[in-house]
Design a protein around this motif. Structure first.
Motif, PDB file in Angstrom:
ATOM      1  N   ASN A  82       0.844  -1.194   0.000  1.00  0.00           N
ATOM      2  CA  ASN A  82       0.000   0.000   0.000  1.00  0.00           C
ATOM      3  C   ASN A  82       0.878   1.240   0.000  1.00  0.00           C
ATOM      4  OD1 ASN A  82      -2.382  -1.548   0.184  1.00  0.00           O
ATOM      5  ND2 ASN A  82      -2.167  -1.671   2.424  1.00  0.00           N
ATOM      6  N   LYS A  83       0.469   2.241  -0.766  1.00  0.00           N
ATOM      7  CA  LYS A  83       1.175   3.520  -0.771  1.00  0.00           C
ATOM      8  C   LYS A  83       0.567   4.441   0.277  1.00  0.00           C
ATOM      9  CE  LYS A  83       2.728   3.611  -5.594  1.00  0.00           C
ATOM     10  NZ  LYS A  83       2.681   4.381  -6.880  1.00  0.00           N
ATOM     11  N   VAL A  84       1.419   4.985   1.114  1.00  0.00           N
ATOM     12  CA  VAL A  84       0.976   5.878   2.189  1.00  0.00           C
ATOM     13  C   VAL A  84       1.710   7.205   2.046  1.00  0.00           C
ATOM     14  CG1 VAL A  84       0.819   6.239   4.669  1.00  0.00           C
ATOM     15  CG2 VAL A  84       0.540   3.939   3.728  1.00  0.00           C
ATOM     16  N   LYS A  85       0.969   8.300   2.028  1.00  0.00           N
ATOM     17  CA  LYS A  85       1.576   9.625   1.962  1.00  0.00           C
ATOM     18  C   LYS A  85       1.899  10.098   3.377  1.00  0.00           C
ATOM     19  CE  LYS A  85      -0.488  11.238  -2.362  1.00  0.00           C
ATOM     20  NZ  LYS A  85      -1.285  12.310  -3.011  1.00  0.00           N
ATOM     21  N   ILE A  86       3.187  10.158   3.686  1.00  0.00           N
ATOM     22  CA  ILE A  86       3.608  10.621   5.004  1.00  0.00           C
ATOM     23  C   ILE A  86       3.532  12.144   5.083  1.00  0.00           C
ATOM     24  CG2 ILE A  86       5.509  10.652   6.652  1.00  0.00           C
ATOM     25  CD1 ILE A  86       6.477   8.032   5.448  1.00  0.00           C
ATOM     26  N   LEU A  87       4.009  12.792   4.057  1.00  0.00           N
ATOM     27  CA  LEU A  87       3.983  14.248   3.982  1.00  0.00           C
ATOM     28  C   LEU A  87       3.463  14.625   2.606  1.00  0.00           C
ATOM     29  CD1 LEU A  87       4.705  16.710   5.743  1.00  0.00           C
ATOM     30  CD2 LEU A  87       6.956  16.719   4.658  1.00  0.00           C
ATOM     31  N   GLU A  88       2.219  15.086   2.552  1.00  0.00           N
ATOM     32  CA  GLU A  88       1.606  15.389   1.265  1.00  0.00           C
ATOM     33  C   GLU A  88       2.216  16.617   0.605  1.00  0.00           C
ATOM     34  OE1 GLU A  88      -2.562  15.712   1.865  1.00  0.00           O
ATOM     35  OE2 GLU A  88      -2.774  13.675   2.650  1.00  0.00           O
ATOM     36  N   ARG A  89       2.620  17.569   1.420  1.00  0.00           N
ATOM     37  CA  ARG A  89       3.215  18.783   0.861  1.00  0.00           C
ATOM     38  C   ARG A  89       4.103  19.450   1.893  1.00  0.00           C
ATOM     39  NH1 ARG A  89       0.318  24.488  -0.812  1.00  0.00           N
ATOM     40  NH2 ARG A  89       2.015  25.319  -2.094  1.00  0.00           N
ATOM     41  N   PHE A  90       5.276  19.881   1.434  1.00  0.00           N
ATOM     42  CA  PHE A  90       6.181  20.681   2.261  1.00  0.00           C
ATOM     43  C   PHE A  90       6.807  21.701   1.317  1.00  0.00           C
ATOM     44  CE2 PHE A  90      10.172  21.746   4.326  1.00  0.00           C
ATOM     45  CZ  PHE A  90       9.768  21.938   5.635  1.00  0.00           C
ATOM     46  N   ASN A  91       6.333  22.933   1.394  1.00  0.00           N
ATOM     47  CA  ASN A  91       6.690  23.947   0.416  1.00  0.00           C
ATOM     48  C   ASN A  91       7.441  25.106   1.059  1.00  0.00           C
ATOM     49  OD1 ASN A  91       5.671  26.760  -0.878  1.00  0.00           O
ATOM     50  ND2 ASN A  91       6.012  25.247  -2.483  1.00  0.00           N
ATOM     51  N   LEU A  92       8.520  25.529   0.416  1.00  0.00           N
ATOM     52  CA  LEU A  92       9.284  26.713   0.815  1.00  0.00           C
ATOM     53  C   LEU A  92       9.261  27.687  -0.351  1.00  0.00           C
ATOM     54  CD1 LEU A  92      12.389  24.950   2.403  1.00  0.00           C
ATOM     55  CD2 LEU A  92      10.582  26.128   3.658  1.00  0.00           C
ATOM     56  N   SER A  93       8.954  28.948  -0.082  1.00  0.00           N
ATOM     57  CA  SER A  93       8.896  29.926  -1.160  1.00  0.00           C
ATOM     58  C   SER A  93       9.358  31.291  -0.667  1.00  0.00           C
ATOM     59  CB  SER A  93       7.480  30.032  -1.736  1.00  0.00           C
ATOM     60  OG  SER A  93       6.581  30.501  -0.752  1.00  0.00           O
ATOM     61  N   THR A  94      10.025  32.013  -1.544  1.00  0.00           N
ATOM     62  CA  THR A  94      10.461  33.381  -1.276  1.00  0.00           C
ATOM     63  C   THR A  94      10.775  34.035  -2.607  1.00  0.00           C
ATOM     64  OG1 THR A  94      11.981  34.770   0.009  1.00  0.00           O
ATOM     65  CG2 THR A  94      12.902  32.814  -1.025  1.00  0.00           C
ATOM     66  N   PHE A 118      -4.925   8.511   9.521  1.00  0.00           N
ATOM     67  CA  PHE A 118      -6.102   7.645   9.641  1.00  0.00           C
ATOM     68  C   PHE A 118      -6.949   7.665   8.365  1.00  0.00           C
ATOM     69  CE2 PHE A 118      -5.384   9.641  13.899  1.00  0.00           C
ATOM     70  CZ  PHE A 118      -4.693   8.564  14.442  1.00  0.00           C
ATOM     71  N   LYS A 119      -6.274   7.371   7.227  1.00  0.00           N
ATOM     72  CA  LYS A 119      -6.948   7.299   5.927  1.00  0.00           C
ATOM     73  C   LYS A 119      -7.660   8.612   5.595  1.00  0.00           C
ATOM     74  CE  LYS A 119      -7.599   2.283   6.073  1.00  0.00           C
ATOM     75  NZ  LYS A 119      -8.584   1.170   5.996  1.00  0.00           N
ATOM     76  N   LYS A 120      -6.940   9.703   5.822  1.00  0.00           N
ATOM     77  CA  LYS A 120      -7.403  11.055   5.527  1.00  0.00           C
ATOM     78  C   LYS A 120      -8.587  11.494   6.378  1.00  0.00           C
ATOM     79  CE  LYS A 120      -5.672  11.202   0.784  1.00  0.00           C
ATOM     80  NZ  LYS A 120      -5.984  11.552  -0.627  1.00  0.00           N
ATOM     81  N   LYS A 121      -8.778  10.822   7.497  1.00  0.00           N
ATOM     82  CA  LYS A 121      -9.835  11.241   8.419  1.00  0.00           C
ATOM     83  C   LYS A 121      -9.433  12.495   9.186  1.00  0.00           C
ATOM     84  CE  LYS A 121     -12.658   7.716   7.729  1.00  0.00           C
ATOM     85  NZ  LYS A 121     -13.992   7.909   7.122  1.00  0.00           N
ATOM     86  N   LEU A 122      -8.127  12.628   9.450  1.00  0.00           N
ATOM     87  CA  LEU A 122      -7.612  13.777  10.194  1.00  0.00           C
ATOM     88  C   LEU A 122      -6.668  14.556   9.289  1.00  0.00           C
ATOM     89  CD1 LEU A 122      -7.335  15.323  12.879  1.00  0.00           C
ATOM     90  CD2 LEU A 122      -5.444  13.787  13.461  1.00  0.00           C
ATOM     91  N   ARG A 123      -7.012  15.819   9.015  1.00  0.00           N
ATOM     92  CA  ARG A 123      -6.205  16.669   8.156  1.00  0.00           C
ATOM     93  C   ARG A 123      -5.360  17.614   9.007  1.00  0.00           C
ATOM     94  NH1 ARG A 123      -5.885  15.194   3.003  1.00  0.00           N
ATOM     95  NH2 ARG A 123      -5.345  17.364   2.546  1.00  0.00           N
ATOM     96  N   ALA A 163      -5.805  21.464  12.707  1.00  0.00           N
ATOM     97  CA  ALA A 163      -6.169  20.053  12.539  1.00  0.00           C
ATOM     98  C   ALA A 163      -7.686  19.986  12.419  1.00  0.00           C
ATOM     99  CB  ALA A 163      -5.681  19.224  13.721  1.00  0.00           C
ATOM    100  N   SER A 164      -8.160  19.207  11.488  1.00  0.00           N
ATOM    101  CA  SER A 164      -9.605  19.125  11.277  1.00  0.00           C
ATOM    102  C   SER A 164     -10.009  17.701  10.929  1.00  0.00           C
ATOM    103  CB  SER A 164     -10.039  20.076  10.154  1.00  0.00           C
ATOM    104  OG  SER A 164      -9.433  19.719   8.928  1.00  0.00           O
ATOM    105  N   THR A 165     -11.205  17.377  11.320  1.00  0.00           N
ATOM    106  CA  THR A 165     -11.761  16.067  10.990  1.00  0.00           C
ATOM    107  C   THR A 165     -13.270  16.213  10.838  1.00  0.00           C
ATOM    108  OG1 THR A 165     -11.865  13.737  11.652  1.00  0.00           O
ATOM    109  CG2 THR A 165     -12.117  15.369  13.382  1.00  0.00           C
ATOM    110  N   SER A 166     -13.863  15.285  10.154  1.00  0.00           N
ATOM    111  CA  SER A 166     -15.314  15.306   9.963  1.00  0.00           C
ATOM    112  C   SER A 166     -15.846  13.885   9.987  1.00  0.00           C
ATOM    113  CB  SER A 166     -15.685  15.996   8.645  1.00  0.00           C
ATOM    114  OG  SER A 166     -15.138  15.297   7.539  1.00  0.00           O
TER     115      SER A 166
END
Length: 324
Positions: A82-94, A118-123, A163-166
């Motif tokens: 199974n593919k699991v995204k540990i860090l979906e995005r980490f962005n640096l900009s200037t 938790f399978k995208k239950k907690l953002r 942090a958000s969940t629904s």
């Protein structure tokens, strides 16, 4: 089994020269009959306009990261992963201002991170701003890089974490509504059967809940004491709260919405409101209630649904200023 870290750098460059420079010969100086020195663009009034004075340019830098992992399926002997995204995005900009005249060429560094559990239950998300320039003993920003003044590579200015969940119901488990045949009544199609069928109540399994946690803190820079030649960096909470909102439909004709929360920084209840609607066929009943706080109020209304008869209603209310 494996980790994959993907880095996507991006850079962009834009520059516009100063067309007021003598090299371009778009502008010229002359003296009018009154002896006034004027700066004139010879293309003013032309159909395509005239080039503007002053130069500007910048270099934008952006670095995107994401981290994924391949994990063997639990209890599986076929080698499935199974593919699991540990860090979906980490962005640096200037960006770097090529035409800056005050010495502040570098813009603040912005950091953005997003992930889920938790399978995208907690953002989860984070946003931060860091200043590359230093501050003097009076707490004022100066055009000298922070690392040259031993204030670290970057000076923290603001951070926001959320942090958000629904959660929502399984509508397939809803109890079906009563039909006319079950009620054995002679109703016109579309009318509401106010006489419930004996032994069965029409219920819906229809609800949703949204929970959010927000934390934001700032770094204030103030003048240091007389014994030190360095500013004073003070971290303080700007916001710290938990909010709860959702809706509930117990039957086809009832609808309930609510919103509340807790301000953890002020140790108080956040803005709270409760709204309910009851379908009465050609009519409807509405209840709006803010139970406490500065906007405390309530409104109870029974009205005709048809917009042409919107003035046909009965209303009982108490506005927030009535509580003052």
């Amino acid at each position: 089994k494996a980790l994959r870290h993907m880095v996507t750098p991006r850079a962009s460059f834009n520059y516009r020269p100063d067309f007021g420079n003598e090299f371009w010969d778009y502008y010229q100086n002359f003296t009018d009959t009154l002896g006034n020195e004027l700066y004139y663009n010879r293309y003013t009034g032309f159909i395509y306009g005239s080039p503007s004075r002053g130069s500007n340019g910048s270099i934008s830098l952006n670095l995107d990261n994401n981290l994924e992992a391949k994990i063997s399926a639990r209890g599986d002997t076929t080698g499935k992963v199974n593919k699991v995204k540990i860090l979906e995005r980490f962005n640096l900009s200037t960006n770097y201002n090529l035409a800056s005249q005050d010495g502040y060429n570098w813009n603040v560094l912005r950091l953005t991170a997003q992930s889920s559990l938790f399978k995208k239950k907690l953002r989860l998300s984070y946003q931060g701003q860091f200043d590359p320039y230093s501050y003097n003993s009076e707490g004022e920003r100066q055009p000298i890089l922070a690392w040259r003044q031993d204030q670290g590579f970057l000076v923290h200015r603001s951070s926001q974490f959320s942090a958000s969940t629904s959660l929502k119901s399984n509508r397939q488990k809803s109890r079906e509504a009563i039909t006319l045949e079950q009620g054995e009544g002679s109703f016109t199609k579309g009318d509401i059967d106010y006489y419930q069928y004996d032994g069965l109540v029409s219920m819906r399994q229809d609800w949703d809940i949204r929970l959010n946690y927000d934390l934001r803190f700032l770094t204030k820079v103030e003048a240091g004491d007389s014994l030190s030649n360095a500013p004073l960096f003070i971290n303080e909470f700007a916001a710290h709260s938990i909010s709860l909102s959702g809706s509930y439909r117990p039957t086809d004709n009832w609808s309930l919405n609510y919103k509340t929360g807790v301000d953890l920084a002020d140790r108080s209840i956040a803005f709270t409101n409760i709204n309910a609607v009851r379908d009465l066929h050609c009519w409807e009943m509405l209840v709006k209630w803010i139970p406490f706080g500065y906007r405390q109020s309530y409104n109870f209304t029974i009205r005709v649904k048809a917009s042409v008869l919107q003035d046909l209603k009965w209303e009982k209310k108490k506005d927030w200023y009535d509580y003052q």
